[in-house]
Design a protein around this motif. Structure first.
Motif, PDB file in Angstrom:
ATOM      1  N   TYR A  92      -0.591  -4.233  -6.785  1.00 52.21           N
ATOM      2  CA  TYR A  92       0.722  -3.762  -6.285  1.00 52.21           C
ATOM      3  C   TYR A  92       0.308  -1.969  -5.686  1.00 52.21           C
ATOM      4  CZ  TYR A  92       5.926  -2.446  -4.930  1.00 52.21           C
ATOM      5  OH  TYR A  92       6.333  -1.598  -4.044  1.00 52.21           O
ATOM      6  N   LYS A  96      -0.837   0.349  -2.580  1.00 48.85           N
ATOM      7  CA  LYS A  96       0.413   1.013  -1.704  1.00 48.85           C
ATOM      8  C   LYS A  96      -0.355   2.417  -1.456  1.00 48.85           C
ATOM      9  CE  LYS A  96       4.792   0.876  -2.415  1.00 48.85           C
ATOM     10  NZ  LYS A  96       5.756   0.454  -1.747  1.00 48.85           N
ATOM     11  N   ASP A 122       2.425  -8.074  -0.831  1.00 48.16           N
ATOM     12  CA  ASP A 122       3.899  -7.742  -0.972  1.00 48.16           C
ATOM     13  C   ASP A 122       4.125  -5.565  -0.492  1.00 48.16           C
ATOM     14  OD1 ASP A 122       4.840  -9.733  -1.464  1.00 48.16           O
ATOM     15  OD2 ASP A 122       5.255  -9.189  -3.828  1.00 48.16           O
ATOM     16  N   ALA A 123       2.185  -5.167  -0.985  1.00 45.13           N
ATOM     17  CA  ALA A 123       2.355  -3.252  -1.225  1.00 45.13           C
ATOM     18  C   ALA A 123       2.154  -3.328   0.795  1.00 45.13           C
ATOM     19  CB  ALA A 123       1.269  -3.226  -1.608  1.00 45.13           C
ATOM     20  N   GLU A 125       3.134  -4.872   3.325  1.00 47.00           N
ATOM     21  CA  GLU A 125       4.268  -5.089   4.047  1.00 47.00           C
ATOM     22  C   GLU A 125       5.295  -4.279   3.732  1.00 47.00           C
ATOM     23  OE1 GLU A 125       5.867  -9.587   4.048  1.00 47.00           O
ATOM     24  OE2 GLU A 125       5.279  -9.551   5.686  1.00 47.00           O
ATOM     25  N   GLU A 126       5.029  -3.763   2.376  1.00 48.44           N
ATOM     26  CA  GLU A 126       6.317  -1.851   2.140  1.00 48.44           C
ATOM     27  C   GLU A 126       6.302  -1.575   3.314  1.00 48.44           C
ATOM     28  OE1 GLU A 126       7.304  -4.165  -1.849  1.00 48.44           O
ATOM     29  OE2 GLU A 126       6.828  -1.754  -1.985  1.00 48.44           O
ATOM     30  N   SER A 163       4.606 -13.940   6.558  1.00 51.27           N
ATOM     31  CA  SER A 163       4.391 -12.624   7.311  1.00 51.27           C
ATOM     32  C   SER A 163       3.970 -12.023   8.858  1.00 51.27           C
ATOM     33  CB  SER A 163       2.842 -11.833   6.614  1.00 51.27           C
ATOM     34  OG  SER A 163       2.856 -10.552   6.283  1.00 51.27           O
ATOM     35  N   ASP A 397       8.236   8.008   0.089  1.00 48.68           N
ATOM     36  CA  ASP A 397       7.685   7.699  -0.637  1.00 48.68           C
ATOM     37  C   ASP A 397       6.463   7.565  -1.387  1.00 48.68           C
ATOM     38  OD1 ASP A 397      10.242   6.212  -1.910  1.00 48.68           O
ATOM     39  OD2 ASP A 397       9.620   4.653  -1.429  1.00 48.68           O
TER      40      ASP A 397
END
Lengths: 417, 417
Positions: A92, A96, A122-123, A125-126, A163, A397
């Motif tokens: 993850y 990122k 997940d990474a 999409e974020e 997704s 971030d």
């Protein structure tokens, strides 16, 4: 919300226009557009974002751990032991970090193969990026392992179903790590589910020599026997092929992912034969590979390296700036099954702005400056499906991502030592 | 004024210390230093600045005008006609632009050969850089031209006498553009005035083939006959040499300036034989060449290209990150006769700070990240002889320099068309 990009100078064109973005698409292009929000692109170039067609994003965690070593030294002795200890959390944060670096250097979409792909999804999409993600299926001829790998692949494909930014693909790792049964299942499953296939082929001389000892057919003939070679396949590396392979790649419409920095750094022995591919009409795209073999994800740096590497053997006209630019944009998008990579009405707003800094001066030929002089750090703004994922070089971030990825990476390396 | 650089993490070392700068030198290094001015280097690496040992600075004006062409097509048809129309004002602004780009990418000193060197010197001094500048002596076997070239060389050497930042060198362009009389005069004049010599050698196969037709001796034997091969000589390119040349380069202590991007882009046919040079103990340094052949002056980009190019033919261990870093710093300084390129008490404060950005994460091995992942755009601060020439990526007058150089360049190109 509609966004008007004002005074945009398009790379490779002689005009300066306004571009209106609405509902994630390029709505219109004219001398004057107004939107609810305005971005002044004065002093910047507008370009489609870049498409990286072969990487292992989470390997950013291993950046620099295996430099100056041959592939067959680095991987068995350093990379594989680290990968055996990778956790979902590691993947993850590594993904990122990779997405952050890709956004910072103008990449909007990438074709990835790795492990714990649910965490990678997940990474991605974020971060708001587009990606084609595949679980790297490796069975080493072990039927029990193959069953596990099939399950892992199917699980991830289900996970990716809803997704909007990510497409799942099938990722049989290579002909030397996957059994015939595994390759056949991969082809059939991809076909049944209408998924892309992503694989490695003919990267090192050892791979070629080993293959030749066991098989009568050529590399691509072998893939084709399973139905793995078609316009839904991306084949990475393709350095150690022979004449009939280029013909077959072309006839079947498969996409080649060229990884020049990786090939050079790992000492694979010679440049990929771009000239033969071009002559045969093979569709060639560009990629960085993962961060052990490169060690970054900067597609503009890769673009220059690609052109220089081809010219070195004596023909300076080979692989010119326009061809490389097409690989970076439209060809890369096509390989990933994404209808993007160009600036026209109705196309997705996968766009970047590039600052005309000192490396862009004088601007006799903007496309030349982009490919041969500038690097990804000149990219100031990145928009994916109309969403600003970087504005004035700021990504949400970013400090937290760098800190957490750094901590995970050091913890992982210390666990394996 | 004294400056304390606080919390500096030195590339390649495991410490974080303070460095005190006074009277242009590194005065002391310890856990805690205080100066009249303080620079907080937290989150940055400290390194000696970079030394570019072969370029033609004012050729920034021609960036991109002759891409994707062979040397023997690009130079006679595009570059030479442009150079015939160069004015002193052009060289001044082209050199300013080059200095701006070099400062922005961490270079503190460069070895240059070109025309109108008085204008180049003015530009270099205004920018606060160090340089070894040579007038490119070309007589094409014409005795009258040689007299003019000797005068031009002598005039520039006088002009440079009082400069604190610039050293004049003698620049016989190459063995194919300078007569035996010209080469002999260059050697004698350099010897008499104790000046460095800067020349091109063995760049293209055509140069080698032409030379072989006319001479029994090898390239370096030929230079040596005139007394042009010693520890005060920088020889650029050195691609098409043979075994005895490496021995002679080593025995005579001459410095090689390696230009990997230029060699690749111009299709010179093969990589310089670094392995043979290393085996013989030849002193090899690194350079970008001019902006037609590269197309930028980014030494960190060149560093990666150098390592990758050597590894490609099959030995991934060749030219590792530490060797490249030494070329960038201490070896480059030594070639230019500048006692710098290292961080220790008493050394000149020719220093840079480099931001730990996304390409520097994770920082398992800072030197690896610097050479293989980062590029010059990560450099934030540049100090030359203790003077800050870049602070937080800001250089004085940069917009004006870019604008004026761009205008001169376009005017020049339009005059020649």
């Amino acid at each position: 919300m509609s966004i008007a990009i004002k005074n945009a100078e398009l790379i490779g064109e002689e005009w300066k226009k306004d571009v209106l973005i609405e509902d994630g698409e390029i709505k219109s292009i004219s001398q004057s557009e107004e939107g609810e929000k305005t971005i002044d692109a004065e002093g910047k170039y507008l370009s489609p974002g870049f498409f990286n067609t072969h990487t292992h994003a989470a390997m950013t965690l291993f950046r620099g751990v295996a430099d100056d070593r041959d592939f067959w030294d680095a991987w068995p002795n350093i990379v594989w032991p680290l990968e055996e200890n990778l956790t979902e959390e590691d993947v993850y944060w590594g993904t990122k970090l990779a997405c952050l670096e890709m956004i910072k250097t103008g990449t909007v979409a990438f074709n990835d193969m790795y492990f714990s792909m649910e965490s990678a999804l997940d990474a991605v999409e974020e971060m708001g990026m587009k990606a084609v993600l595949s679980y790297g299926l490796i069975d080493q001829g072990d039927p029990e392992k193959l069953e596990q790998e099939k399950e892992a692949t199917k699980r991830f494909v289900r996970y990716a179903e809803d997704s909007e930014l990510v497409e799942a693909a099938v990722g049989p790792h290579s002909v030397y790590t996957v059994s015939e049964e595994g390759l056949q299942w991969s082809a059939d499953f991809a076909n049944k589910k209408n998924l892309l296939v992503h694989t490695h082929l003919a990267e090192t001389k050892k791979e070629r020599d080993d293959f030749k000892e066991e098989h009568e057919v050529s590399f691509t003939e072998y893939l084709d026997e399973f139905g793995l070679l078609n316009e839904r396949t991306v084949v990475a590396h393709c350095v150690w092929l022979e004449a009939k392979d280029y013909e077959l790649l072309s006839n079947q419409g498969a996409f080649v992912s060229h990884n020049p920095s990786s090939n050079m750094k790992l000492g694979v022995g010679k440049p990929m034969n771009y000239e033969a591919m071009k002559d045969q009409g093979v569709k060639v795209t560009l990629a960085t590979d993962g961060c052990v073999s490169n060690n970054n994800l900067d597609m503009l740096e890769e673009a220059k390296t690609a052109a220089l590497q081809q010219k070195m053997s004596g023909d300076a006209t080979l692989l010119n700036a326009s061809e490389v630019y097409e690989m970076l944009t439209e060809k890369g998008a096509e390989a990933m099954g994404i209808d993007s990579g160009r600036i026209e009405e109705g196309a997705p707003a996968d766009l970047i702005l590039i600052r005309k800094d000192v490396k862009a001066m004088p601007d006799h030929y903007p496309k030349s400056n982009l490919i041969y002089s500038m690097s990804g750090s000149s990219v100031t703004d990145v928009m994916i499906d109309g969403n600003m994922v970087m504005r004035d070089r700021e990504v949400e971030d970013e400090k937290k991502i760098m800190k957490n990825a750094d901590e995970r990476a050091k913890d992982l390396v210390s666990r394996v030592k």
